[in-house]
Design a protein around this motif. Structure first.
Motif, PDB file in Angstrom:
ATOM      1  N   GLY A 279       0.789  -1.236   0.000  1.00  0.00           N
ATOM      2  CA  GLY A 279       0.000   0.000   0.000  1.00  0.00           C
ATOM      3  C   GLY A 279       0.819   1.282   0.000  1.00  0.00           C
ATOM      4  N   PHE A 280       2.142   1.189  -0.275  1.00  0.00           N
ATOM      5  CA  PHE A 280       3.003   2.371  -0.250  1.00  0.00           C
ATOM      6  C   PHE A 280       3.516   2.727  -1.658  1.00  0.00           C
ATOM      7  CE2 PHE A 280       3.369   0.613   4.036  1.00  0.00           C
ATOM      8  CZ  PHE A 280       3.263   1.755   4.829  1.00  0.00           C
ATOM      9  N   ILE A 281       3.911   3.992  -1.813  1.00  0.00           N
ATOM     10  CA  ILE A 281       4.628   4.426  -3.023  1.00  0.00           C
ATOM     11  C   ILE A 281       5.879   5.185  -2.592  1.00  0.00           C
ATOM     12  CG2 ILE A 281       2.551   4.621  -4.453  1.00  0.00           C
ATOM     13  CD1 ILE A 281       2.797   7.717  -4.067  1.00  0.00           C
ATOM     14  N   ILE A 282       6.888   5.193  -3.453  1.00  0.00           N
ATOM     15  CA  ILE A 282       8.022   6.112  -3.252  1.00  0.00           C
ATOM     16  C   ILE A 282       7.490   7.486  -3.615  1.00  0.00           C
ATOM     17  CG2 ILE A 282      10.364   6.733  -3.926  1.00  0.00           C
ATOM     18  CD1 ILE A 282      10.184   4.074  -2.437  1.00  0.00           C
ATOM     19  N   ARG A 283       7.332   8.317  -2.636  1.00  0.00           N
ATOM     20  CA  ARG A 283       6.599   9.581  -2.835  1.00  0.00           C
ATOM     21  C   ARG A 283       7.336  10.562  -3.725  1.00  0.00           C
ATOM     22  NH1 ARG A 283       4.150  13.131  -4.193  1.00  0.00           N
ATOM     23  NH2 ARG A 283       2.681  14.470  -3.061  1.00  0.00           N
ATOM     24  N   TYR A 284       8.641  10.631  -3.627  1.00  0.00           N
ATOM     25  CA  TYR A 284       9.409  11.605  -4.421  1.00  0.00           C
ATOM     26  C   TYR A 284      10.433  10.874  -5.274  1.00  0.00           C
ATOM     27  CZ  TYR A 284       7.265  14.463  -0.812  1.00  0.00           C
ATOM     28  OH  TYR A 284       6.349  15.039   0.033  1.00  0.00           O
ATOM     29  N   PRO A 285       9.986  10.328  -6.419  1.00  0.00           N
ATOM     30  CA  PRO A 285      10.881   9.519  -7.254  1.00  0.00           C
ATOM     31  C   PRO A 285      11.922  10.355  -7.993  1.00  0.00           C
ATOM     32  CG  PRO A 285       8.662   9.623  -8.184  1.00  0.00           C
ATOM     33  CD  PRO A 285       8.623  10.375  -6.906  1.00  0.00           C
ATOM     34  N   LYS A 286      12.865   9.637  -8.576  1.00  0.00           N
ATOM     35  CA  LYS A 286      13.957  10.275  -9.314  1.00  0.00           C
ATOM     36  C   LYS A 286      13.410  10.976 -10.572  1.00  0.00           C
ATOM     37  CE  LYS A 286      17.834   8.051  -9.415  1.00  0.00           C
ATOM     38  NZ  LYS A 286      18.910   7.077  -9.731  1.00  0.00           N
ATOM     39  N   ASN A 287      14.016  12.123 -10.892  1.00  0.00           N
ATOM     40  CA  ASN A 287      13.680  12.894 -12.102  1.00  0.00           C
ATOM     41  C   ASN A 287      12.250  13.452 -12.108  1.00  0.00           C
ATOM     42  OD1 ASN A 287      16.260  12.278 -13.201  1.00  0.00           O
ATOM     43  ND2 ASN A 287      15.475  10.337 -13.996  1.00  0.00           N
ATOM     44  N   LYS A 288      11.691  13.666 -10.937  1.00  0.00           N
ATOM     45  CA  LYS A 288      10.330  14.216 -10.850  1.00  0.00           C
ATOM     46  C   LYS A 288      10.284  15.485 -10.000  1.00  0.00           C
ATOM     47  CE  LYS A 288       8.110  10.748 -12.970  1.00  0.00           C
ATOM     48  NZ  LYS A 288       7.222  10.884 -14.139  1.00  0.00           N
ATOM     49  N   GLU A 289      11.439  16.057  -9.689  1.00  0.00           N
ATOM     50  CA  GLU A 289      11.465  17.213  -8.783  1.00  0.00           C
ATOM     51  C   GLU A 289      10.651  18.378  -9.323  1.00  0.00           C
ATOM     52  OE1 GLU A 289      14.611  20.303  -6.603  1.00  0.00           O
ATOM     53  OE2 GLU A 289      15.356  18.495  -7.619  1.00  0.00           O
ATOM     54  N   ASN A 290      10.669  18.582 -10.630  1.00  0.00           N
ATOM     55  CA  ASN A 290       9.918  19.697 -11.196  1.00  0.00           C
ATOM     56  C   ASN A 290       8.408  19.495 -11.094  1.00  0.00           C
ATOM     57  OD1 ASN A 290      10.125  17.557 -13.106  1.00  0.00           O
ATOM     58  ND2 ASN A 290       9.461  18.934 -14.730  1.00  0.00           N
ATOM     59  N   ILE A 291       7.987  18.283 -10.747  1.00  0.00           N
ATOM     60  CA  ILE A 291       6.560  17.985 -10.612  1.00  0.00           C
ATOM     61  C   ILE A 291       6.162  17.857  -9.141  1.00  0.00           C
ATOM     62  CG2 ILE A 291       4.705  16.379 -11.220  1.00  0.00           C
ATOM     63  CD1 ILE A 291       6.468  15.543 -13.613  1.00  0.00           C
ATOM     64  N   THR A 292       6.933  17.098  -8.372  1.00  0.00           N
ATOM     65  CA  THR A 292       6.604  16.912  -6.951  1.00  0.00           C
ATOM     66  C   THR A 292       6.994  18.123  -6.109  1.00  0.00           C
ATOM     67  OG1 THR A 292       8.746  15.910  -6.386  1.00  0.00           O
ATOM     68  CG2 THR A 292       7.001  14.429  -7.165  1.00  0.00           C
ATOM     69  N   GLY A 293       8.000  18.857  -6.582  1.00  0.00           N
ATOM     70  CA  GLY A 293       8.489  20.006  -5.824  1.00  0.00           C
ATOM     71  C   GLY A 293       9.646  19.668  -4.903  1.00  0.00           C
ATOM     72  N   TYR A 294      10.003  18.382  -4.839  1.00  0.00           N
ATOM     73  CA  TYR A 294      11.080  17.959  -3.928  1.00  0.00           C
ATOM     74  C   TYR A 294      12.080  17.055  -4.652  1.00  0.00           C
ATOM     75  CZ  TYR A 294       7.945  19.670  -0.299  1.00  0.00           C
ATOM     76  OH  TYR A 294       7.130  20.479   0.460  1.00  0.00           O
ATOM     77  N   MET A 295      13.319  17.106  -4.195  1.00  0.00           N
ATOM     78  CA  MET A 295      14.353  16.270  -4.787  1.00  0.00           C
ATOM     79  C   MET A 295      14.073  14.781  -4.506  1.00  0.00           C
ATOM     80  SD  MET A 295      17.624  16.749  -2.214  1.00  0.00           S
ATOM     81  CE  MET A 295      17.874  18.463  -2.715  1.00  0.00           C
ATOM     82  N   TYR A 296      14.768  13.959  -5.207  1.00  0.00           N
ATOM     83  CA  TYR A 296      14.640  12.507  -5.098  1.00  0.00           C
ATOM     84  C   TYR A 296      14.867  12.038  -3.663  1.00  0.00           C
ATOM     85  CZ  TYR A 296      16.216   7.610  -5.866  1.00  0.00           C
ATOM     86  OH  TYR A 296      16.410   6.257  -5.823  1.00  0.00           O
TER      87      TYR A 296
END
Length: 331
Positions: A279-296
């Motif tokens: 039931g979990f996800i890696i919340r701030y994945p690699k190469n998504k900082e511009n979308i999540t707002g946070y680094m990997y």
């Protein structure tokens, strides 16, 4: 007698000739002056006429050059899929733009907000609410300044209640939690974490929690310390401002290490490949900082329940992409 008459005639003729010469001598200077003056008076008029003709020709040449026939099709009008939007502070929306005619060569857009203290807009047309109020956002054709369209924007107050989208509690840079929201660790999330840790142990993987629930005040202290140490721009990449932290939901956990190299360890790889099963996800994945707002952050997991976690894992999307929401601070 005849001789005397002839002499008198000759003398008279000579006198008349002398008188005529004297008259010519007396009139000549005046006549010359008048003639020269007349020529001088005529000369400026002629020069002016010539100058006017020259200016006239030059002006005609410039006008012709200023409106070139480039043979291109230019934008004539702009239409939008929406002309009014209502967004919350920190929330964004983006109207769909159509420039006509379709065969126009240059469809570049210029966006401008009438009041950036209420809402800002980027060069793609994404409008983000800054504070409660109303303003107008205008899109203009870069090709034709007379072609434009306007969006009436209303920014409303953020609810004092937590935000749920598709049944999922959201805490990111666009959506905040009230300072009074203080649920502690969610029991279902903790049970799922314990189950995952036990399963990992059976595979020879050691996982353990290093951070769970954080209150608003705890996050405020942490964030302020990071800002004092690294500056706000840097801190905003790895630490949430108070009210914007997932840890305040009671549904997020940091495991084992706060180093990005954790993702390359056997524990980090196992977590990435298997956390969705619990039931979990890696919340701030690699190469998504511009979308999540946070680094990997390979150590940060968020509990969503097994069905949603599997769906997101299979999609390859981060949570923001999956829900089609933003993660951008209002200021």
């Amino acid at each position: 007698m005849k001789r005397s008459v002839r002499i008198l005639f000759v003398i008279t003729a000579m006198l008349l000739a002398l008188a005529s010469c004297a008259k010519q001598s007396m009139l000549s200077p005046d006549d010359t002056f008048d003639k020269e003056t007349e020529e001088e008076q005529k000369s400026p008029e002629a020069d002016t006429t010539e100058a006017d003709e020259t200016l006239k020709d030059t002006t005609n040449d410039d006008t012709t050059a200023a409106v070139p026939d480039d043979g291109k099709v230019h934008v004539g009008s702009i239409t939008l899929d929406k002309y009014e939007i209502s967004i919350k502070v920190g929330e964004s929306d983006m109207p769909w733009v159509t420039m006509l005619p379709e065969e126009a060569a240059d469809k570049s857009e210029i966006w401008k907000s009438s009041d950036e203290s209420v809402a800002v807009v980027n060069h793609y047309g994404k409008i983000t609410g800054v504070k409660v109020g109303e303003c107008v956002v205008t899109v203009t054709s870069a090709d034709n300044p007379d072609a434009e369209a306007q969006v009436k924007v209303k920014v409303i107050k953020v609810s004092e209640e937590p935000t749920y989208i598709n049944g999922i509690l959201i805490a990111n840079k666009s959506y905040s939690l009230p300072s009074t929201y203080n649920p502690g660790i969610d029991p279902s999330a903790k049970a799922a974490l314990d189950e995952m840790i036990s399963a990992a142990a059976k595979d020879g993987i050691t996982l353990y929690m290093i951070s769970g629930f954080r209150s608003y005040s705890t996050q405020q202290t942490l964030y302020n310390n990071y800002v004092a140490r690294d500056g706000q721009a840097a801190a905003d990449r790895y630490s949430a401002r108070p009210g914007h932290s997932e840890h305040q939901t009671g549904l997020a956990f940091d495991l084992n290490s706060l180093e990005q190299s954790f993702g390359e360890t056997k524990e980090g790889k196992w977590l990435k490949d298997n956390c969705w099963k619990y039931g979990f996800i890696i919340r701030y994945p690699k190469n998504k900082e511009n979308i999540t707002g946070y680094m990997y952050e390979p150590w940060h997991v968020r509990y969503l329940g097994k069905d949603v976690a599997k769906s997101i894992y299979d999609s390859g999307l981060c949570l923001e992409e999956y829900l089609e929401i933003t993660s951008v601070y209002a200021n």
